[in-house]
Scaffold this active site. Structure first.
Site, PDB file in Angstrom:
ATOM      1  N   ASN A 113       2.681  -5.909  -4.496  1.00  0.00           N
ATOM      2  CA  ASN A 113       2.091  -4.631  -4.100  1.00  0.00           C
ATOM      3  C   ASN A 113       2.241  -3.541  -5.174  1.00  0.00           C
ATOM      4  O   ASN A 113       2.276  -2.358  -4.864  1.00  0.00           O
ATOM      5  CB  ASN A 113       2.647  -4.196  -2.743  1.00  0.00           C
ATOM      6  CG  ASN A 113       4.142  -3.940  -2.765  1.00  0.00           C
ATOM      7  OD1 ASN A 113       4.796  -4.130  -3.786  1.00  0.00           O
ATOM      8  ND2 ASN A 113       4.690  -3.504  -1.646  1.00  0.00           N
ATOM      9  N   HIS A 116       7.086   0.091  -6.519  1.00  0.00           N
ATOM     10  CA  HIS A 116       8.181   0.391  -5.605  1.00  0.00           C
ATOM     11  C   HIS A 116       8.532   1.854  -5.764  1.00  0.00           C
ATOM     12  O   HIS A 116       8.467   2.386  -6.875  1.00  0.00           O
ATOM     13  CB  HIS A 116       9.415  -0.454  -5.936  1.00  0.00           C
ATOM     14  CG  HIS A 116      10.669   0.051  -5.279  1.00  0.00           C
ATOM     15  ND1 HIS A 116      10.995  -0.256  -3.983  1.00  0.00           N
ATOM     16  CD2 HIS A 116      11.642   0.897  -5.722  1.00  0.00           C
ATOM     17  CE1 HIS A 116      12.120   0.373  -3.655  1.00  0.00           C
ATOM     18  NE2 HIS A 116      12.537   1.075  -4.694  1.00  0.00           N
TER      19      HIS A 116
HETATM   20  P1  CMP Z   1       9.432  -2.610  -2.095  1.00  0.00           P
HETATM   21  O1  CMP Z   1       9.152  -1.177  -1.843  1.00  0.00           O
HETATM   22  O2  CMP Z   1       9.735  -3.006  -3.498  1.00  0.00           O
HETATM   23  O3  CMP Z   1      10.649  -3.057  -1.149  1.00  0.00           O
HETATM   24  C1  CMP Z   1      10.806  -4.365  -0.666  1.00  0.00           C
HETATM   25  C2  CMP Z   1       9.655  -5.255  -1.054  1.00  0.00           C
HETATM   26  O4  CMP Z   1       9.576  -6.458  -0.317  1.00  0.00           O
HETATM   27  C3  CMP Z   1       8.344  -4.555  -0.755  1.00  0.00           C
HETATM   28  O5  CMP Z   1       8.145  -3.498  -1.642  1.00  0.00           O
HETATM   29  C4  CMP Z   1       7.368  -5.726  -0.844  1.00  0.00           C
HETATM   30  O6  CMP Z   1       7.083  -6.093  -2.184  1.00  0.00           O
HETATM   31  C5  CMP Z   1       8.213  -6.822  -0.213  1.00  0.00           C
HETATM   32  N1  CMP Z   1       7.932  -6.976   1.203  1.00  0.00           N
HETATM   33  C6  CMP Z   1       8.232  -6.130   2.206  1.00  0.00           C
HETATM   34  N2  CMP Z   1       7.839  -6.631   3.397  1.00  0.00           N
HETATM   35  C7  CMP Z   1       7.299  -7.828   3.119  1.00  0.00           C
HETATM   36  C8  CMP Z   1       6.713  -8.835   3.901  1.00  0.00           C
HETATM   37  N3  CMP Z   1       6.617  -8.708   5.236  1.00  0.00           N
HETATM   38  N4  CMP Z   1       6.254  -9.938   3.290  1.00  0.00           N
HETATM   39  C9  CMP Z   1       6.348 -10.079   1.960  1.00  0.00           C
HETATM   40  N5  CMP Z   1       6.893  -9.151   1.148  1.00  0.00           N
HETATM   41  C10 CMP Z   1       7.358  -8.045   1.720  1.00  0.00           C
END
Ligand code: CMP
Length: 142
Positions: A113, A116
């Site tokens: 995504n 962060h």
């Molecule tokens: P981030 O803000 O880096 O914090 C935790 C990360 O885990 C999040 O962004 C996503 O990249 C990942 N993440 C959170 N929820 C999910 C999920 N349900 N499935 C896969 N990846 C997730």
């Protein structure tokens, strides 16, 4: 109030060659970059950074993704920087992110995504200290 927040441009976004485009979004929103570097996280660094998610089913694949290529880490400074950065990023799930946000425009999935951002003052100070020493942060006075 002027805050500092911690930000990562993740391996998917570095691979897509959109570092500058994301920095432009921070700057356009009035956030100043006060520290920045490129890193390729080790397994240990990624596990430690995401330790709070250890029991989640997405933890192992998240660590694998975050070590899959270089990232940019930065400290952003500005008025309400923590909330502002989260607005610019959009929701964790790109399908739920508002149009015009980093994740709506650039992210491929919930895991990959693009970015962060710290979610609170406490996590911002922990996350900044995890990657930066005090002398790597450059206060901006003009
Ligand atoms: P981030 O803000 O880096 O914090 C935790 C990360 O885990 C999040 O962004 C996503 O990249 C990942 N993440 C959170 N929820 C999910 C999920 N349900 N499935 C896969 N990846 C997730």
């Amino acid at each position: 109030t002027i805050e500092r927040t911690f930000s990562i441009i993740k391996p998917d976004a570095v691979a897509k060659n959109v570092i500058g485009q994301i920095y432009n979004r921070f700057e356009t929103a009035g956030l100043k970059i006060v520290a920045s570097k490129m890193l390729h996280l080790s397994q240990e660094q990624a596990e430690g950074f995401y330790a709070e998610h250890k029991e989640r089913p997405f933890y192992a694949p998240l660590v694998e993704f975050m070590t899959s290529g270089p990232i940019m880490v930065q400290v952003l400074e500005g008025e309400n920087a923590i909330a502002r950065n989260r607005e610019i990023m959009g929701a964790t799930n790109p399908e739920e992110a508002l149009a015009g946000t980093i994740r709506a425009d650039l992210a491929g999935s919930m895991r990959e995504n693009c970015a962060h951002g710290s979610d609170s003052i406490a996590s911002a100070s922990r996350e900044i200290a995890y990657f930066f020493s005090d002398d790597e942060i450059c206060p901006r006075t003009r």
